[in-house]
Motif scaffolding. Structure first.
Motif, PDB file in Angstrom:
ATOM      1  N   PRO A  24       0.857  -1.201   0.000  1.00 55.59           N
ATOM      2  CA  PRO A  24       0.000   0.000   0.000  1.00 55.59           C
ATOM      3  C   PRO A  24       0.892   1.249   0.000  1.00 55.59           C
ATOM      4  O   PRO A  24       1.788   1.387   0.840  1.00 55.59           O
ATOM      5  CB  PRO A  24      -0.785  -0.120   1.307  1.00 55.59           C
ATOM      6  CG  PRO A  24      -0.605  -1.545   1.763  1.00 55.59           C
ATOM      7  CD  PRO A  24       0.726  -1.970   1.247  1.00 55.59           C
ATOM      8  N   ASN A  26      -0.507   4.608  -0.420  1.00 53.86           N
ATOM      9  CA  ASN A  26      -1.296   5.536   0.386  1.00 53.86           C
ATOM     10  C   ASN A  26      -2.726   4.991   0.432  1.00 53.86           C
ATOM     11  O   ASN A  26      -3.012   3.965  -0.214  1.00 53.86           O
ATOM     12  CB  ASN A  26      -1.216   6.974  -0.165  1.00 53.86           C
ATOM     13  CG  ASN A  26      -1.692   7.070  -1.593  1.00 53.86           C
ATOM     14  OD1 ASN A  26      -2.760   6.555  -1.923  1.00 53.86           O
ATOM     15  ND2 ASN A  26      -0.931   7.742  -2.443  1.00 53.86           N
ATOM     16  N   PRO A  27      -3.641   5.613   1.156  1.00 50.73           N
ATOM     17  CA  PRO A  27      -4.994   5.043   1.269  1.00 50.73           C
ATOM     18  C   PRO A  27      -5.718   4.817  -0.053  1.00 50.73           C
ATOM     19  O   PRO A  27      -6.638   4.003  -0.134  1.00 50.73           O
ATOM     20  CB  PRO A  27      -5.732   6.068   2.129  1.00 50.73           C
ATOM     21  CG  PRO A  27      -4.653   6.704   2.951  1.00 50.73           C
ATOM     22  CD  PRO A  27      -3.456   6.770   2.052  1.00 50.73           C
ATOM     23  N   SER A  28      -5.310   5.516  -1.104  1.00 55.50           N
ATOM     24  CA  SER A  28      -6.016   5.374  -2.383  1.00 55.50           C
ATOM     25  C   SER A  28      -5.152   4.736  -3.473  1.00 55.50           C
ATOM     26  O   SER A  28      -5.533   4.735  -4.643  1.00 55.50           O
ATOM     27  CB  SER A  28      -6.512   6.743  -2.860  1.00 55.50           C
ATOM     28  OG  SER A  28      -5.415   7.626  -3.079  1.00 55.50           O
ATOM     29  N   LYS A  30      -2.492   1.247  -4.244  1.00 52.88           N
ATOM     30  CA  LYS A  30      -1.875   0.001  -3.788  1.00 52.88           C
ATOM     31  C   LYS A  30      -1.198  -0.688  -4.965  1.00 52.88           C
ATOM     32  O   LYS A  30      -1.782  -0.819  -6.040  1.00 52.88           O
ATOM     33  CB  LYS A  30      -2.922  -0.925  -3.159  1.00 52.88           C
ATOM     34  CG  LYS A  30      -2.334  -2.230  -2.617  1.00 52.88           C
ATOM     35  CD  LYS A  30      -3.376  -3.052  -1.866  1.00 52.88           C
ATOM     36  CE  LYS A  30      -4.407  -3.614  -2.791  1.00 52.88           C
ATOM     37  NZ  LYS A  30      -5.351  -4.524  -2.093  1.00 52.88           N
ATOM     38  N   SER A  84      -7.812   5.033  -6.667  1.00 58.11           N
ATOM     39  CA  SER A  84      -9.109   5.698  -6.659  1.00 58.11           C
ATOM     40  C   SER A  84      -8.964   7.113  -7.185  1.00 58.11           C
ATOM     41  O   SER A  84      -7.984   7.804  -6.901  1.00 58.11           O
ATOM     42  CB  SER A  84      -9.690   5.745  -5.235  1.00 58.11           C
ATOM     43  OG  SER A  84      -9.865   4.441  -4.722  1.00 58.11           O
ATOM     44  N   ASN A  89     -13.162   3.721  -8.532  1.00 59.61           N
ATOM     45  CA  ASN A  89     -12.111   2.815  -8.057  1.00 59.61           C
ATOM     46  C   ASN A  89     -11.654   1.941  -9.226  1.00 59.61           C
ATOM     47  O   ASN A  89     -12.481   1.288  -9.883  1.00 59.61           O
ATOM     48  CB  ASN A  89     -12.637   1.933  -6.925  1.00 59.61           C
ATOM     49  CG  ASN A  89     -13.151   2.746  -5.759  1.00 59.61           C
ATOM     50  OD1 ASN A  89     -12.448   3.593  -5.205  1.00 59.61           O
ATOM     51  ND2 ASN A  89     -14.409   2.514  -5.384  1.00 59.61           N
TER      52      ASN A  89
END
Length: 198
Positions: A24, A26-28, A30, A84, A89
Motif C-alpha cells: 500500500p 497511500n490510502p487510495s 496500492k 481511486s 475505483n
C-alpha cells in the motif's frame, strides 16, 4: 464380436511455486506484484488387448495401444495497481506468461515442441452511485492451453463408430471477457444484475 481389455498405467506430477508482494502506497493507491511457476510432467503406457471370441486368449492390439511422455512449464509474472479517483475505483494489471511444451507420442512417432509468450491484461472499475447502488465494469483476458489428449495424434478406436484423435500442431486459445454488473443493496437484501460477453 470384438472383446477388448485395456491396461493403462499413467503418472502425473505437478509442482507450483508462487510468491506475491503487496505494497500500500497511500490510502487510495496500492501496488501488487508476483511470480508463479508451474511444472507438469506426465507419461502413460496404454496397452490394448483384443479377441473376437470369448474362448480365445487376449492378444496385444498394437493399433490401439499408445504411450507418451509430456512436459509443460509455465513461467509467469504480474504487476497490478489499484487506485481511486474521486468516486471511481480502478484496478489494472498485466501478466506475462511464457509456456514451454514438450511431448513425445511414441506410437505415432510424433513430437510436439512449443514455446510462446503471452501478455494478459485485466482491468476493472467500480463506482458507488448511492448508498445502495454500485456498478462494476471489468475486462479480462484468459489463456487456455491444449490438454494432452487434444495434442495426441493417436487414434482411439475402442468404438469403431466414434473415433477420436488430437492435433499436435494445436495452439493455445485466448478468451476475452467483458462484464457489466449492477449491485443493489436494500437493507438486508442484495440484488445483482449482470451482463457479460466473451
Amino acid at each position: 464380436n470384438l472383446f477388448r481389455q485395456n491396461d493403462n498405467y499413467s503418472k502425473n506430477k505437478e509442482y507450483t511455486f508462487q510468491t506475491d508482494f503487496i505494497q500500500p502506497i497511500n490510502p487510495s493507491l496500492k501496488f501488487e506484484t508476483g511470480a508463479k511457476f508451474i511444472f507438469r510432467d506426465a507419461d502413460a503406457n496404454y496397452l490394448s488387448l483384443s479377441r473376437t471370441a470369448e474362448d480365445e486368449p487376449f492378444e496385444p492390439d498394437e493399433s490401439n495401444s499408445d504411450s507418451f511422455a509430456y512436459q509443460q512449464q509455465v513461467y509467469s509474472g504480474y504487476s497490478s495497481l489499484a487506485f481511486s479517483l474521486s468516486k471511481l475505483n480502478f484496478r489494472t494489471g498485466l501478466r506475462a506468461e511464457h509456456t514451454k511444451v514438450k511431448g513425445d507420442f511414441f506410437n505415432t512417432n510424433t513430437k510436439v515442441k512449443q514455446s510462446y509468450t503471452t501478455l494478459i491484461p485485466d482491468f476493472s472499475m467500480n463506482t458507488q452511485l448511492s448508498k445502495s447502488y454500485t456498478i462494476v465494469f471489468g475486462y479480462t483476458k484468459r489463456l487456455q492451453r491444449p490438454y494432452i489428449n487434444t495434442l495426441n495424434p493417436f487414434i482411439n478406436n475402442n468404438d469403431p463408430l466414434n473415433l477420436s484423435f488430437g492435433n499436435p500442431t494445436l495452439a493455445a486459445q485466448t478468451i476475452h471477457s467483458l462484464s457489466w454488473q449492477n449491485r443493489i443493496l436494500k437493507r438486508v437484501n442484495f440484488f445483482s444484475f449482470a451482463l457479460s460477453a466473451s
